[in-house]
Scaffold this motif. Sequence first.
Motif, mmCIF file in Angstrom:
data_model
loop_
_atom_site.group_PDB
_atom_site.id
_atom_site.type_symbol
_atom_site.label_atom_id
_atom_site.label_comp_id
_atom_site.label_asym_id
_atom_site.label_seq_id
_atom_site.Cartn_x
_atom_site.Cartn_y
_atom_site.Cartn_z
ATOM 1 N N ASN A 33 3.121 8.819 4.677
ATOM 2 C CA ASN A 33 1.956 8.219 4.014
ATOM 3 C C ASN A 33 1.997 6.695 3.930
ATOM 4 O OD1 ASN A 33 2.111 11.108 2.109
ATOM 5 N ND2 ASN A 33 0.301 10.629 3.303
ATOM 6 N N GLY A 35 1.015 4.966 6.452
ATOM 7 C CA GLY A 35 -0.156 4.583 7.245
ATOM 8 C C GLY A 35 0.122 4.474 8.730
ATOM 9 N N LYS A 36 1.118 5.195 9.225
ATOM 10 C CA LYS A 36 1.493 5.107 10.642
ATOM 11 C C LYS A 36 0.369 5.585 11.569
ATOM 12 C CE LYS A 36 4.988 7.747 9.979
ATOM 13 N NZ LYS A 36 4.692 7.899 8.517
ATOM 14 N N THR A 38 -2.757 6.074 10.759
ATOM 15 C CA THR A 38 -3.937 5.233 10.524
ATOM 16 C C THR A 38 -3.846 3.967 11.371
ATOM 17 O OG1 THR A 38 -4.143 6.064 8.258
ATOM 18 C CG2 THR A 38 -5.305 4.021 8.791
ATOM 19 N N VAL A 55 -5.372 12.226 9.978
ATOM 20 C CA VAL A 55 -4.567 11.751 8.858
ATOM 21 C C VAL A 55 -4.874 12.615 7.640
ATOM 22 C CG1 VAL A 55 -4.465 9.394 9.712
ATOM 23 C CG2 VAL A 55 -6.316 10.058 8.188
ATOM 24 N N ASN A 57 -3.806 13.143 3.109
ATOM 25 C CA ASN A 57 -3.061 12.727 1.925
ATOM 26 C C ASN A 57 -1.798 13.551 1.730
ATOM 27 O OD1 ASN A 57 -4.866 10.706 1.157
ATOM 28 N ND2 ASN A 57 -6.179 12.165 0.088
ATOM 29 N N ASP A 138 4.476 0.663 3.041
ATOM 30 C CA ASP A 138 3.408 0.606 2.055
ATOM 31 C C ASP A 138 3.672 -0.578 1.125
ATOM 32 O OD1 ASP A 138 1.690 0.961 -0.110
ATOM 33 O OD2 ASP A 138 1.874 3.138 -0.103
ATOM 34 N N ASN A 167 1.541 -2.668 5.138
ATOM 35 C CA ASN A 167 0.227 -2.034 5.134
ATOM 36 C C ASN A 167 -0.356 -1.910 3.715
ATOM 37 O OD1 ASN A 167 -1.994 -0.764 6.330
ATOM 38 N ND2 ASN A 167 -1.084 1.261 6.144
ATOM 39 N N LYS A 168 -1.646 -1.608 3.653
ATOM 40 C CA LYS A 168 -2.395 -1.327 2.420
ATOM 41 C C LYS A 168 -2.604 -2.566 1.538
ATOM 42 C CE LYS A 168 -0.806 3.474 2.391
ATOM 43 N NZ LYS A 168 -0.346 4.620 1.572
ATOM 44 N N SER A 192 -4.317 -4.246 6.408
ATOM 45 C CA SER A 192 -4.829 -2.959 5.970
ATOM 46 C C SER A 192 -5.288 -2.233 7.222
ATOM 47 C CB SER A 192 -6.004 -3.104 4.998
ATOM 48 O OG SER A 192 -6.641 -1.848 4.814
ATOM 49 N N LEU A 194 -6.432 0.720 7.354
ATOM 50 C CA LEU A 194 -7.644 1.466 7.036
ATOM 51 C C LEU A 194 -8.881 0.584 7.104
ATOM 52 C CD1 LEU A 194 -8.897 4.138 6.048
ATOM 53 C CD2 LEU A 194 -8.512 3.322 3.702
#
Length: 211
Positions: A33, A35-36, A38, A55, A57, A138, A167-168, A192, A194
């Motif tokens: 989680n 974000g790989k 993504t 992807v 959750n 993250d 990320n994020k 990010s 996403l």
Amino acid sequence: MGLIFRIRKKFGFLFKWFFKKDRMKIGIYGPPNAGKTTLANRILRDWTGDVMGSVSNVPHETRRARLREGVRIEVDGKSVTLDIVDTPGLATKIDFHEFLKYGLPEEEAKRRAKEATEGVIEAIKWLDDLDGVLLVMDSTEDPFTQVNVTIVGNIEARGLPLLIVANKIDLPNASPARIKAAFPQHPVVPISALKGLNIDSLYKAIAERFG
């Protein structure tokens, strides 16, 4: 293979210069989680119009490595062609109870835990066949974990070029500075995946680092 591995470990930069490839095989690594996938989807959408995979959750959605070949990135006159490997999430322990929290039946949870464990082993094996690594962390979490420290050590031991992706950054409690402080020996690019924030800086860093 053993001799080449030792040469690359000791003379990483010379090895890259003498054995420069037309295409670089780059692995996307990180904990579950982070974000790989993504990120892999973002890269593929931007440069090929395709995606790598779905992807979720639920942790360990990616339980087998996925390879996409011939992704060409061009930035500021520099270009690099990548074979991208999206790897399963790395973890020191995988318990089927973790999946029960997401409403999965016990049998399905146990199957997923088994596959996720096999996926971690597969991801580590892939390191021997790579030319570089994008390590996704993250930026809302503490980066100084056993998983992150272990994978960075494994990458360094192999003499592989490493680019850390913080990320994020779209989330309010994100702190890429913590990641830079934890691993000052490696370049860190905050993004990010996403939202696509600062993604152009990542592409520039990829072209410079792996080109």
